[in-house]
Design a protein around this motif. Structure first.
Motif, short mmCIF file in Angstrom:
data_model
loop_
_atom_site.label_atom_id
_atom_site.label_comp_id
_atom_site.label_asym_id
_atom_site.label_seq_id
_atom_site.Cartn_x
_atom_site.Cartn_y
_atom_site.Cartn_z
N GLU A 86 16.65 -19.74 -2.25
CA GLU A 86 16.40 -18.34 -1.92
C GLU A 86 15.73 -18.25 -0.55
N SER A 87 15.82 -17.08 0.05
CA SER A 87 15.06 -16.85 1.28
C SER A 87 13.58 -16.92 0.95
N LEU A 88 12.79 -17.21 1.99
CA LEU A 88 11.35 -17.42 1.80
C LEU A 88 10.60 -16.53 2.77
N ARG A 89 9.51 -15.92 2.31
CA ARG A 89 8.64 -15.17 3.20
C ARG A 89 7.21 -15.65 3.03
N MET A 90 6.45 -15.59 4.10
CA MET A 90 5.04 -15.91 4.04
C MET A 90 4.26 -14.61 3.99
N VAL A 91 3.36 -14.54 3.03
CA VAL A 91 2.56 -13.34 2.84
C VAL A 91 1.31 -13.48 3.69
N THR A 93 18.93 -14.59 6.99
CA THR A 93 19.59 -14.91 5.73
C THR A 93 19.58 -13.73 4.76
N ASP A 94 18.84 -12.69 5.10
CA ASP A 94 18.83 -11.52 4.21
C ASP A 94 18.58 -10.25 5.01
N LEU A 120 6.12 -18.66 -6.15
CA LEU A 120 6.70 -19.98 -6.42
C LEU A 120 6.01 -20.63 -7.61
N LEU A 132 7.05 -5.84 -0.18
CA LEU A 132 7.51 -6.72 -1.27
C LEU A 132 7.06 -6.16 -2.62
N PHE A 169 3.31 -17.80 -0.24
CA PHE A 169 4.75 -17.62 -0.05
C PHE A 169 5.38 -16.87 -1.22
N ARG A 170 6.52 -16.26 -0.94
CA ARG A 170 7.31 -15.62 -2.00
C ARG A 170 8.78 -16.00 -1.82
N LEU A 171 9.46 -16.21 -2.95
CA LEU A 171 10.91 -16.39 -2.93
C LEU A 171 11.53 -15.00 -2.96
N ILE A 172 12.54 -14.81 -2.12
CA ILE A 172 13.10 -13.48 -1.94
C ILE A 172 14.40 -13.33 -2.71
N GLN A 173 14.50 -12.24 -3.45
CA GLN A 173 15.70 -11.94 -4.22
C GLN A 173 16.34 -10.66 -3.67
#
Lengths: 226, 226
Positions: free
Chosen positions: A138-143, B184-185, B136, B199, B157-161
């Motif tokens: 999955e795409s990843l984002r940093m908070v 990528t998104d 994660l 988010l 971090f967060r995985l993006i959906q």
């Protein structure tokens, strides 16, 4: 010259997220407790492996009953765990007296394969450490704070699994350092001691059972493996 | 005052990783093509939603056949896709003529729930964007080069959906920028245009079907939902 091989299976969790009183490592997966699947994977890899099973003190009698009920015949060392994963692994390491390689593995990763375990020992023999890891799908984002986040390049990251396998003396030495709260795995402890981390390719199947849904996913994956 | 709601369902992949000639969005999941599960989730959320289905040109006749065979009765706009996801979404956006909110969603995320879609529109109405994301479960490492990596704090971090939902005019404007390879998104495209990303909590169930194993996992999750 092959080195002596050990495995420390860490099974610390309780059943709370499952709404069961039975800790999740004792819940059945295709008719057999999760923890037995895990242990059997290691004996399938090598009948000679020396296994140390680290369990919370109050689960040791459940383990004895389980071993009898499911006719588990392998010799292993049972060690009561500590108040944290760090302390539990440390207590497990104290049961190893010689040199060799030790794979640390989550008791609730029952789908680990012989091939993955073999890779971990093979790479650890070459690099002193071998950490099972997979790329992100999955795409990843940093908070950054409660309202900000930014895209990061997921190809620069890996999700970390177990087994994490190390040269025994180096890992023991790393575990003499004081416990730090953000060491979520053994690789982090090893890295803090100044050692290099070698990553190798894990498997998306090698899931950690933490919720009831994970148990159903594991069932579906196992069904197709047979 | 509620805003008009659109959904762009992007279904671009081929069946190669499945070893099938049928693209994965047309493979059956509990007796119904993946893509139909996805579309029906949006109509369950709102029968009034305007859906644009973006498909590769050569899959449009497969879609027509599928719609007939499975008695799919909803009106939707079918748009042929471009050579990349970016181009496909852009072509989908061209089919929207008014203002409102648009949810961009992967055709191969069939387990999305009405609740998640509702959240995405509700948050996007407040914040101009609403991106579905989950924390994660595994430790995370950043790879520095072929032999080095370092532990990073996974809680940052967060995985993006998907769904990723936006104010239509702002997203259209963001898509006038040149395509860049690492977008990528849609959140990344939106962010590049200078907008903030909001988010919200997604669900571990909301998986993307990319391998045959994912299909079996989806089956297991669906079975327990019924």
């Amino acid at each position: 010259l092959t080195q002596k091989e050990y495995a420390i299976i860490v099974a610390g969790g309780k059943g709370t997220r499952f709404g069961t009183s039975l800790p999740k490592q004792f819940l059945e997966l295709n008719g057999k407790p999760v923890l037995l699947h895990t242990l059997e994977a290691f004996y399938r890899y090598s009948p000679q492996i020396e296994v140390i099973l680290v369990l919370p003190e109050d689960q040791i009698s459940t383990w004895r009953d389980t071993a009898v009920r499911y006719s588990f015949n392998h010799e292993l060392t049972v060690q009561s765990g500590g108040p944290s994963r760090f302390q539990s692994v440390k207590k497990g390491l104290e049961k190893i007296h010689g040199e060799g390689l030790v794979a640390i593995h989550d008791g609730v990763r029952p789908l680990v394969t012989s091939a993955l375990i073999a890779d971990s020992f093979r790479y650890a023999a070459l690099h002193q450490s071998a950490i099972c890891a997979v790329p992100l799908k999955e795409s990843l984002r940093m908070v950054e704070d409660s309202s900000n986040s930014k895209a990061v390049d997921r190809s620069a990251f890996r999700l970390i699994q177990t087994p994490q396998t190390f040269k025994v003396s180096l890992l023991k030495n790393a575990y003499t350092a004081p416990e730090v709260a953000d060491a979520t795995d053994d690789a982090t402890v090893f890295e803090r001691a100044g050692h290099e981390i070698f990553l190798f390719d894990g498997s998306y199947d090698n899931i950690k059972i933490t919720t009831p849904e994970d148990l159903r996913i594991a069932e579906a994956l196992l069904r197709h493996r047979l």
